[in-house]
Motif scaffolding. Structure first.
Motif, PDB file in Angstrom:
ATOM      1  N   ASP A 195       5.268  10.598  -5.732  1.00  0.00           N
ATOM      2  CA  ASP A 195       4.946   8.862  -5.053  1.00  0.00           C
ATOM      3  C   ASP A 195       5.335   9.016  -3.865  1.00  0.00           C
ATOM      4  OD1 ASP A 195       7.559  10.114  -4.885  1.00  0.00           O
ATOM      5  OD2 ASP A 195       8.312   9.072  -7.227  1.00  0.00           O
ATOM      6  N   ASP A 196       6.014   8.215  -3.288  1.00  0.00           N
ATOM      7  CA  ASP A 196       5.665   7.423  -1.836  1.00  0.00           C
ATOM      8  C   ASP A 196       7.601   8.421  -1.742  1.00  0.00           C
ATOM      9  OD1 ASP A 196       4.120   6.395  -1.191  1.00  0.00           O
ATOM     10  OD2 ASP A 196       5.017   4.473  -1.310  1.00  0.00           O
ATOM     11  N   ALA A 197       7.777   8.980  -1.995  1.00  0.00           N
ATOM     12  CA  ALA A 197       9.613   9.844  -1.868  1.00  0.00           C
ATOM     13  C   ALA A 197       8.904  11.164  -1.612  1.00  0.00           C
ATOM     14  CB  ALA A 197      10.931   9.434  -2.451  1.00  0.00           C
ATOM     15  N   GLN A 198       8.371  10.895  -2.968  1.00  0.00           N
ATOM     16  CA  GLN A 198       8.257  12.709  -3.065  1.00  0.00           C
ATOM     17  C   GLN A 198       6.926  13.225  -1.527  1.00  0.00           C
ATOM     18  OE1 GLN A 198       7.004  12.463  -6.335  1.00  0.00           O
ATOM     19  NE2 GLN A 198       8.235  13.727  -7.808  1.00  0.00           N
ATOM     20  N   VAL A 199       6.087  11.702  -1.110  1.00  0.00           N
ATOM     21  CA  VAL A 199       4.821  12.377  -0.194  1.00  0.00           C
ATOM     22  C   VAL A 199       6.198  12.809   0.880  1.00  0.00           C
ATOM     23  CG1 VAL A 199       3.090  11.192   1.115  1.00  0.00           C
ATOM     24  CG2 VAL A 199       3.169  11.565  -1.500  1.00  0.00           C
ATOM     25  N   LEU A 200       7.025  11.362   1.140  1.00  0.00           N
ATOM     26  CA  LEU A 200       7.962  12.126   2.322  1.00  0.00           C
ATOM     27  C   LEU A 200       8.636  13.343   2.689  1.00  0.00           C
ATOM     28  CD1 LEU A 200       9.496   7.931   2.748  1.00  0.00           C
ATOM     29  CD2 LEU A 200       8.055   9.946   4.402  1.00  0.00           C
ATOM     30  N   ALA A 201       8.748  14.080   1.303  1.00  0.00           N
ATOM     31  CA  ALA A 201       9.268  15.129   1.385  1.00  0.00           C
ATOM     32  C   ALA A 201       8.707  15.703   2.202  1.00  0.00           C
ATOM     33  CB  ALA A 201       9.758  15.172   0.047  1.00  0.00           C
ATOM     34  N   ALA A 202       7.252  15.833   1.144  1.00  0.00           N
ATOM     35  CA  ALA A 202       6.021  16.858   1.858  1.00  0.00           C
ATOM     36  C   ALA A 202       5.495  16.430   2.952  1.00  0.00           C
ATOM     37  CB  ALA A 202       5.089  16.913   1.438  1.00  0.00           C
ATOM     38  N   LEU A 203       6.528  15.344   3.605  1.00  0.00           N
ATOM     39  CA  LEU A 203       6.031  15.456   5.399  1.00  0.00           C
ATOM     40  C   LEU A 203       7.124  16.113   6.121  1.00  0.00           C
ATOM     41  CD1 LEU A 203       4.460  11.886   5.221  1.00  0.00           C
ATOM     42  CD2 LEU A 203       2.969  14.268   5.559  1.00  0.00           C
ATOM     43  N   GLU A 204       8.065  15.372   5.340  1.00  0.00           N
ATOM     44  CA  GLU A 204       9.264  16.019   5.990  1.00  0.00           C
ATOM     45  C   GLU A 204       9.468  17.794   6.198  1.00  0.00           C
ATOM     46  OE1 GLU A 204      12.539  14.956   4.089  1.00  0.00           O
ATOM     47  OE2 GLU A 204      12.542  12.787   5.352  1.00  0.00           O
ATOM     48  N   LYS A 205       8.797  18.216   4.744  1.00  0.00           N
ATOM     49  CA  LYS A 205       8.714  20.152   4.800  1.00  0.00           C
ATOM     50  C   LYS A 205       7.921  20.280   5.850  1.00  0.00           C
ATOM     51  CE  LYS A 205       7.078  23.759   1.780  1.00  0.00           C
ATOM     52  NZ  LYS A 205       6.965  24.091   0.920  1.00  0.00           N
TER      53      LYS A 205
ATOM     54  N   MET B 121       1.101  -1.109   0.115  1.00  0.00           N
ATOM     55  CA  MET B 121      -0.102   0.355   0.163  1.00  0.00           C
ATOM     56  C   MET B 121       0.598   1.725  -0.042  1.00  0.00           C
ATOM     57  SD  MET B 121      -2.774   1.486   2.470  1.00  0.00           S
ATOM     58  CE  MET B 121      -3.345   0.012   2.802  1.00  0.00           C
ATOM     59  N   SER B 122       0.495   2.151  -0.471  1.00  0.00           N
ATOM     60  CA  SER B 122       1.360   3.463  -1.088  1.00  0.00           C
ATOM     61  C   SER B 122       1.450   4.658   0.456  1.00  0.00           C
ATOM     62  CB  SER B 122       0.616   4.336  -2.171  1.00  0.00           C
ATOM     63  OG  SER B 122       0.377   4.713  -2.250  1.00  0.00           O
ATOM     64  N   LEU B 123       2.236   5.271   0.231  1.00  0.00           N
ATOM     65  CA  LEU B 123       1.843   6.384   1.195  1.00  0.00           C
ATOM     66  C   LEU B 123       0.787   6.763   1.286  1.00  0.00           C
ATOM     67  CD1 LEU B 123       3.333   7.298   4.251  1.00  0.00           C
ATOM     68  CD2 LEU B 123       4.546   8.450   2.398  1.00  0.00           C
ATOM     69  N   LYS B 124      -0.099   7.217   0.544  1.00  0.00           N
ATOM     70  CA  LYS B 124      -0.706   8.519   0.273  1.00  0.00           C
ATOM     71  C   LYS B 124      -1.758   7.300   0.366  1.00  0.00           C
ATOM     72  CE  LYS B 124      -1.571   9.892  -3.457  1.00  0.00           C
ATOM     73  NZ  LYS B 124      -1.511  10.850  -5.220  1.00  0.00           N
ATOM     74  N   ALA B 125      -1.991   6.178   0.015  1.00  0.00           N
ATOM     75  CA  ALA B 125      -3.067   5.119   0.562  1.00  0.00           C
ATOM     76  C   ALA B 125      -3.120   4.718   1.516  1.00  0.00           C
ATOM     77  CB  ALA B 125      -3.023   4.093  -0.676  1.00  0.00           C
ATOM     78  N   LYS B 126      -2.668   4.760   2.279  1.00  0.00           N
ATOM     79  CA  LYS B 126      -2.173   5.066   4.303  1.00  0.00           C
ATOM     80  C   LYS B 126      -2.644   6.201   4.658  1.00  0.00           C
ATOM     81  CE  LYS B 126       0.267   3.895   7.433  1.00  0.00           C
ATOM     82  NZ  LYS B 126      -0.718   3.714   8.755  1.00  0.00           N
ATOM     83  N   ILE B 127      -2.644   7.702   4.368  1.00  0.00           N
ATOM     84  CA  ILE B 127      -3.190   8.225   4.575  1.00  0.00           C
ATOM     85  C   ILE B 127      -4.757   8.337   4.720  1.00  0.00           C
ATOM     86  CG2 ILE B 127      -2.722  10.537   4.344  1.00  0.00           C
ATOM     87  CD1 ILE B 127      -0.112  10.762   3.867  1.00  0.00           C
ATOM     88  N   THR B 128      -4.993   8.056   2.897  1.00  0.00           N
ATOM     89  CA  THR B 128      -6.495   8.243   2.577  1.00  0.00           C
ATOM     90  C   THR B 128      -7.275   7.354   3.765  1.00  0.00           C
ATOM     91  OG1 THR B 128      -5.998   8.937   1.375  1.00  0.00           O
ATOM     92  CG2 THR B 128      -8.333   7.675   1.146  1.00  0.00           C
ATOM     93  N   GLU B 129      -6.925   6.006   4.043  1.00  0.00           N
ATOM     94  CA  GLU B 129      -7.513   5.407   5.000  1.00  0.00           C
ATOM     95  C   GLU B 129      -7.449   5.396   6.747  1.00  0.00           C
ATOM     96  OE1 GLU B 129      -9.136   1.839   4.086  1.00  0.00           O
ATOM     97  OE2 GLU B 129      -8.751   3.032   1.901  1.00  0.00           O
ATOM     98  N   ASP B 130      -5.916   6.401   6.779  1.00  0.00           N
ATOM     99  CA  ASP B 130      -6.378   6.081   8.081  1.00  0.00           C
ATOM    100  C   ASP B 130      -7.039   7.626   8.888  1.00  0.00           C
ATOM    101  OD1 ASP B 130      -4.335   4.561   8.854  1.00  0.00           O
ATOM    102  OD2 ASP B 130      -3.090   6.315   9.318  1.00  0.00           O
ATOM    103  N   MET B 131      -7.184   8.604   7.045  1.00  0.00           N
ATOM    104  CA  MET B 131      -9.000   9.771   7.299  1.00  0.00           C
ATOM    105  C   MET B 131      -9.720   9.303   7.544  1.00  0.00           C
ATOM    106  SD  MET B 131      -9.141  12.708   4.917  1.00  0.00           S
ATOM    107  CE  MET B 131     -10.551  11.063   3.516  1.00  0.00           C
ATOM    108  N   LYS B 132      -9.985   7.941   6.371  1.00  0.00           N
ATOM    109  CA  LYS B 132     -11.534   7.323   7.410  1.00  0.00           C
ATOM    110  C   LYS B 132     -11.434   6.593   8.336  1.00  0.00           C
ATOM    111  CE  LYS B 132     -12.204   6.094   1.888  1.00  0.00           C
ATOM    112  NZ  LYS B 132     -11.885   4.837   1.282  1.00  0.00           N
ATOM    113  N   ALA B 133     -10.408   5.808   8.984  1.00  0.00           N
ATOM    114  CA  ALA B 133     -10.831   5.420  10.664  1.00  0.00           C
ATOM    115  C   ALA B 133     -10.949   6.161  11.291  1.00  0.00           C
ATOM    116  CB  ALA B 133      -9.126   4.537  10.471  1.00  0.00           C
ATOM    117  N   ALA B 134     -10.425   7.672  10.820  1.00  0.00           N
ATOM    118  CA  ALA B 134     -10.389   8.896  11.898  1.00  0.00           C
ATOM    119  C   ALA B 134     -11.809   9.629  12.324  1.00  0.00           C
ATOM    120  CB  ALA B 134      -9.206   9.729  11.220  1.00  0.00           C
ATOM    121  N   MET B 135     -12.533   9.803  10.653  1.00  0.00           N
ATOM    122  CA  MET B 135     -13.390  10.023  10.252  1.00  0.00           C
ATOM    123  C   MET B 135     -14.624   8.927  11.626  1.00  0.00           C
ATOM    124  SD  MET B 135     -14.510  10.911   6.665  1.00  0.00           S
ATOM    125  CE  MET B 135     -13.609  12.436   5.835  1.00  0.00           C
TER     126      MET B 135
END
Length: 147
Positions: free
Chosen positions: A45-55, A1-15
Motif C-alpha cells: 500500500d502507499d505507506a509501505q511504498v513510502l517506507a521503501a522510498l525512504e529506505k 491515484m495510488s503512489l504505485k500508479a503515479k510511479i508507473t505513469e511517471d515511468m511512461k511519461a519519462a519513456m
C-alpha cells in the motif's frame, strides 16, 4: 491515484519524453517495490511504498557520504540526482514546530512519563509522520523529553 500508479505513469511519461536518466531511477524504484512484494508475498500500500522510498533515500545518503570521503564526486553527483527523483515521491518534510507539536500530542495521548514508554510514543508518531520526518532524530527528541 495510488503512489504505485503515479510511479508507473511517471515511468511512461519519462519513456515518451526520452528522459533516460529519470527513467532509470524510476525503474529502480519499481524494482525495489516489486522485490518487496515478491519477498513478502503482499501487495504494497502507499505507506509501505513510502517506507521503501525512504529506505532508498537513506541508502543514497550513505553512498553520497562514502563517495565524498573517497573523492568520487562523479558518483556522488549521480546519487544526488537519484535522491532528487526519489524525493519527488515523498511527502513534504515537517518543520520543527509541526514535529514538536506531534511529539507533544503523542506523549500526551500515550500517557508516557519515562523513557521506558518511548515505544508507545514512537508508534503513534510513525502513524502521523510517516515519510515526513527522520525517525532517528524524532527518537532523540522523544528521549530528551521523557528523560
Amino acid at each position: 491515484m495510488s503512489l504505485k500508479a503515479k510511479i508507473t505513469e511517471d515511468m511512461k511519461a519519462a519513456m515518451k519524453s526520452g528522459e533516460k536518466d529519470r527513467l532509470a531511477v524510476i525503474r529502480l524504484i519499481q524494482a525495489q517495490i516489486q522485490q518487496r512484494e515478491v519477498d513478502e508475498r503482499i501487495e504494497l500500500d502507499d505507506a509501505q511504498v513510502l517506507a521503501a522510498l525512504e529506505k532508498m533515500q537513506k541508502q543514497r545518503r550513505d553512498s553520497i557520504e562514502q563517495f565524498d570521503k573517497a573523492g568520487r564526486t562523479d558518483l556522488s553527483t549521480i546519487e544526488r540526482y537519484e535522491m532528487g527523483v526519489i524525493g519527488a515521491y515523498l511527502p513534504a518534510k515537517l518543520d520543527e514546530a509541526e514535529l514538536d507539536a506531534i511529539i507533544d500530542a503523542a506523549i500526551a495521548e500515550s500517557g508516557a512519563t519515562t523513557a521506558r514508554d518511548m515505544g508507545k510514543v514512537v508508534a503513534l508518531i510513525k502513524e502521523k509522520a510517516a515519510g515526513r520526518a527522520d525517525m532517528a532524530s524524532v527518537a532523540g527528541k522523544i528521549k530528551a523529553r521523557l528523560a
